[in-house]
Design a protein around this motif. Structure first.
Motif, mmCIF file in Angstrom:
data_model
loop_
_atom_site.group_PDB
_atom_site.id
_atom_site.type_symbol
_atom_site.label_atom_id
_atom_site.label_comp_id
_atom_site.label_asym_id
_atom_site.label_seq_id
_atom_site.Cartn_x
_atom_site.Cartn_y
_atom_site.Cartn_z
ATOM 1 N N HIS A 235 9.809 42.080 81.915
ATOM 2 C CA HIS A 235 10.676 41.869 83.070
ATOM 3 C C HIS A 235 11.229 43.204 83.576
ATOM 4 O O HIS A 235 11.285 43.467 84.782
ATOM 5 C CB HIS A 235 11.810 40.912 82.666
ATOM 6 C CG HIS A 235 12.616 40.403 83.820
ATOM 7 N ND1 HIS A 235 13.615 39.486 83.674
ATOM 8 C CD2 HIS A 235 12.591 40.694 85.145
ATOM 9 C CE1 HIS A 235 14.143 39.241 84.836
ATOM 10 N NE2 HIS A 235 13.553 39.963 85.752
ATOM 11 N N LEU A 236 11.622 44.045 82.633
ATOM 12 C CA LEU A 236 12.158 45.360 82.977
ATOM 13 C C LEU A 236 11.126 46.171 83.776
ATOM 14 O O LEU A 236 11.419 46.745 84.823
ATOM 15 C CB LEU A 236 12.510 46.070 81.664
ATOM 16 C CG LEU A 236 13.438 47.268 81.730
ATOM 17 C CD1 LEU A 236 14.337 47.274 80.506
ATOM 18 C CD2 LEU A 236 12.674 48.553 81.770
ATOM 19 N N ARG A 237 9.889 46.152 83.274
ATOM 20 C CA ARG A 237 8.825 46.904 83.939
ATOM 21 C C ARG A 237 8.515 46.341 85.320
ATOM 22 O O ARG A 237 8.359 47.080 86.291
ATOM 23 C CB ARG A 237 7.544 46.866 83.093
ATOM 24 C CG ARG A 237 7.619 47.756 81.891
ATOM 25 C CD ARG A 237 6.520 47.453 80.895
ATOM 26 N NE ARG A 237 6.549 48.464 79.858
ATOM 27 C CZ ARG A 237 5.940 49.637 79.955
ATOM 28 N NH1 ARG A 237 5.205 49.929 80.991
ATOM 29 N NH2 ARG A 237 6.051 50.525 78.992
ATOM 30 N N GLY B 228 9.303 50.027 93.513
ATOM 31 C CA GLY B 228 8.376 51.147 93.710
ATOM 32 C C GLY B 228 8.529 52.261 92.694
ATOM 33 O O GLY B 228 8.142 53.396 92.975
ATOM 34 N N LEU B 229 9.107 51.971 91.517
ATOM 35 C CA LEU B 229 9.242 53.013 90.485
ATOM 36 C C LEU B 229 8.280 52.712 89.341
ATOM 37 O O LEU B 229 8.210 51.566 88.873
ATOM 38 C CB LEU B 229 10.672 53.069 89.940
ATOM 39 C CG LEU B 229 11.782 53.484 90.914
ATOM 40 C CD1 LEU B 229 13.141 53.379 90.239
ATOM 41 C CD2 LEU B 229 11.566 54.897 91.440
ATOM 42 N N CYS B 230 7.561 53.751 88.903
ATOM 43 C CA CYS B 230 6.625 53.587 87.790
ATOM 44 C C CYS B 230 7.440 53.511 86.486
ATOM 45 O O CYS B 230 8.160 54.455 86.145
ATOM 46 C CB CYS B 230 5.675 54.782 87.794
ATOM 47 S SG CYS B 230 4.593 54.768 86.398
ATOM 48 N N PRO B 231 7.369 52.386 85.750
ATOM 49 C CA PRO B 231 8.226 52.224 84.570
ATOM 50 C C PRO B 231 8.092 53.368 83.560
ATOM 51 O O PRO B 231 9.092 53.839 83.028
ATOM 52 C CB PRO B 231 7.746 50.906 83.953
ATOM 53 C CG PRO B 231 7.001 50.212 85.017
ATOM 54 C CD PRO B 231 6.511 51.218 85.984
ATOM 55 N N GLU B 232 6.866 53.832 83.320
ATOM 56 C CA GLU B 232 6.660 54.902 82.323
ATOM 57 C C GLU B 232 7.444 56.159 82.704
ATOM 58 O O GLU B 232 7.959 56.866 81.855
ATOM 59 C CB GLU B 232 5.167 55.278 82.196
ATOM 60 C CG GLU B 232 4.320 54.251 81.466
ATOM 61 C CD GLU B 232 4.099 52.987 82.293
ATOM 62 O OE1 GLU B 232 4.147 53.079 83.542
ATOM 63 O OE2 GLU B 232 3.925 51.908 81.694
ATOM 64 N N LEU C 221 20.862 50.816 82.057
ATOM 65 C CA LEU C 221 21.510 50.169 83.213
ATOM 66 C C LEU C 221 20.950 48.771 83.448
ATOM 67 O O LEU C 221 21.695 47.828 83.733
ATOM 68 C CB LEU C 221 21.311 50.995 84.481
ATOM 69 C CG LEU C 221 22.269 52.161 84.736
ATOM 70 C CD1 LEU C 221 22.115 52.629 86.171
ATOM 71 C CD2 LEU C 221 23.715 51.772 84.483
ATOM 72 N N LEU C 222 19.630 48.651 83.326
ATOM 73 C CA LEU C 222 19.022 47.328 83.545
ATOM 74 C C LEU C 222 19.426 46.352 82.436
ATOM 75 O O LEU C 222 19.570 45.159 82.676
ATOM 76 C CB LEU C 222 17.502 47.427 83.647
ATOM 77 C CG LEU C 222 16.977 48.136 84.903
ATOM 78 C CD1 LEU C 222 15.477 47.939 85.049
ATOM 79 C CD2 LEU C 222 17.654 47.645 86.163
ATOM 80 N N ASN C 223 19.646 46.886 81.240
ATOM 81 C CA ASN C 223 20.126 46.043 80.127
ATOM 82 C C ASN C 223 21.555 45.583 80.350
ATOM 83 O O ASN C 223 21.931 44.495 79.920
ATOM 84 C CB ASN C 223 20.035 46.808 78.810
ATOM 85 C CG ASN C 223 18.800 46.376 78.041
ATOM 86 O OD1 ASN C 223 18.688 45.218 77.643
ATOM 87 N ND2 ASN C 223 17.869 47.294 77.870
ATOM 88 N N ILE C 224 22.360 46.429 81.023
ATOM 89 C CA ILE C 224 23.739 46.027 81.334
ATOM 90 C C ILE C 224 23.701 44.951 82.436
ATOM 91 O O ILE C 224 24.398 43.941 82.367
ATOM 92 C CB ILE C 224 24.579 47.247 81.780
ATOM 93 C CG1 ILE C 224 24.749 48.212 80.591
ATOM 94 C CG2 ILE C 224 25.940 46.819 82.333
ATOM 95 C CD1 ILE C 224 25.288 49.576 80.959
#
Ligand SMILES: Nc1ncnc2c1ncn2[C@@H]1O[C@H](COP(=O)(O)OP(=O)(O)OP(=O)(O)O)[C@@H](O)[C@H]1O
Ligand SMILES: [Mg+2]
Length: 249
Positions: A113-115, A122-126, A101-104
């Motif tokens: 940047h995504l992380r 407030g979301l942990c990327p992993e 979704l972030l790539n779209i």
């Protein structure tokens, strides 16, 4: 600059009667400013956002973006011109991951940047990058992913519909800080936040109050807040007539 001119939207109810849910709205939204839109439930905030995004079409009036009349344009044409709308109730996309979704939202977004964008909401990327955006996510998680897409996009016109809804207090404070840091005073961007949150309203340059489809107040948060307080107090007294009247402090 985004300009709304005499915008009106009529819908038909179950009895076949016409009802104006947006009534003759005139407003301008400048670049470099954050605007708040608030008002009672059913006042027309989401409908106005959907008119700007092209999800709804007006019965009358025009919408201009940098003096271009975008009224006849489709959702995707408006998206290409740089308008994004973060839904009050975000749709789920089973089979797509958060990373997809972030790539779209921002094609070619790099990993760093995504992380950082996921951390901004407030979301942990992993934990979230590879999660499916289907029914397995909670309402608050969906809102935060919707906001992450909006932040990643950095659109010319960003409309955020109740970004605080269902989101924990810690994340609301984080979102407020991110909006101030990223959007406020950015001379390229216009940000419109639909909100019922007092703290969110106080970071806005201007606040617009929509009631019964009409723009009833507009001004700085300091100017508008006393009106909102008076109206809340008045409504509570009406509802409680003959019972206990509550005072807002
Ligand atoms: N597509 C539609 N068809 C018929 N009525 C609609 C439609 N969309 C919205 N409405 C009505 O228009 C009014 C305004 O709705 P809207 O969702 O814009 O309110 P809102 O200000 O966003 O409220 P809230 O604070 O609860 O999110 C409501 O009475 C709603 O039922
Ligand atoms: Mg709404």
């Amino acid at each position: 600059m985004l300009r709304l001119e005499n915008l009106t939207m009529v819908v038909e109810n179950n009895q076949g009667e016409n009802r104006e849910i947006i009534r003759d709205i005139n407003a301008e939204f400048e670049a470099g400013k954050v605007y708040g839109i608030t008002g009672p439930n059913g006042g027309g905030k989401t409908s106005l956002a959907k008119l700007i995004m092209g999800i709804y079409m007006p019965s009358q009036g025009r919408i201009y973006l940098q003096d271009q009349d975008i009224t006849p344009l489709s959702i995707s044409e408006r998206a290409r011109l740089g308008i994004i709308y973060a839904f009050q109730q975000p749709p789920r996309f089973k089979g797509l991951t958060v990373k997809d979704l972030l790539n779209i939202a921002r094609p070619g977004i790099d990993n760093l940047h995504l992380r950082s964008t996921l951390r901004d909401v407030g979301l942990c990327p992993e934990d979230y990058m590879d999660r499916d955006v289907g029914p397995g996510l909670s309402g608050g998680e969906m809102k935060r992913i919707e906001m992450a897409q909006t932040l990643a996009r950095e659109a010319v016109i960003s409309i955020m519909d109740e970004p605080e809804a269902g989101v924990d207090l810690w994340t609301i404070q984080k979102l407020i800080a991110v909006i101030v840091g990223k959007y406020k005073k950015n001379p390229r961007l216009t940000t419109i936040i639909i909100t019922h949150n007092e703290n969110m309203l106080h970071i806005c340059d201007e606040v617009l109050v929509l009631e019964s489809g009409m723009l009833v107040h507009r001004g700085t948060p300091e100017k508008i807040w006393p009106h909102i307080r008076d109206e809340i107090e008045c409504k509570m007294k009406e509802q409680c007539s003959g019972e206990v009247a509550y005072e807002i402090r």
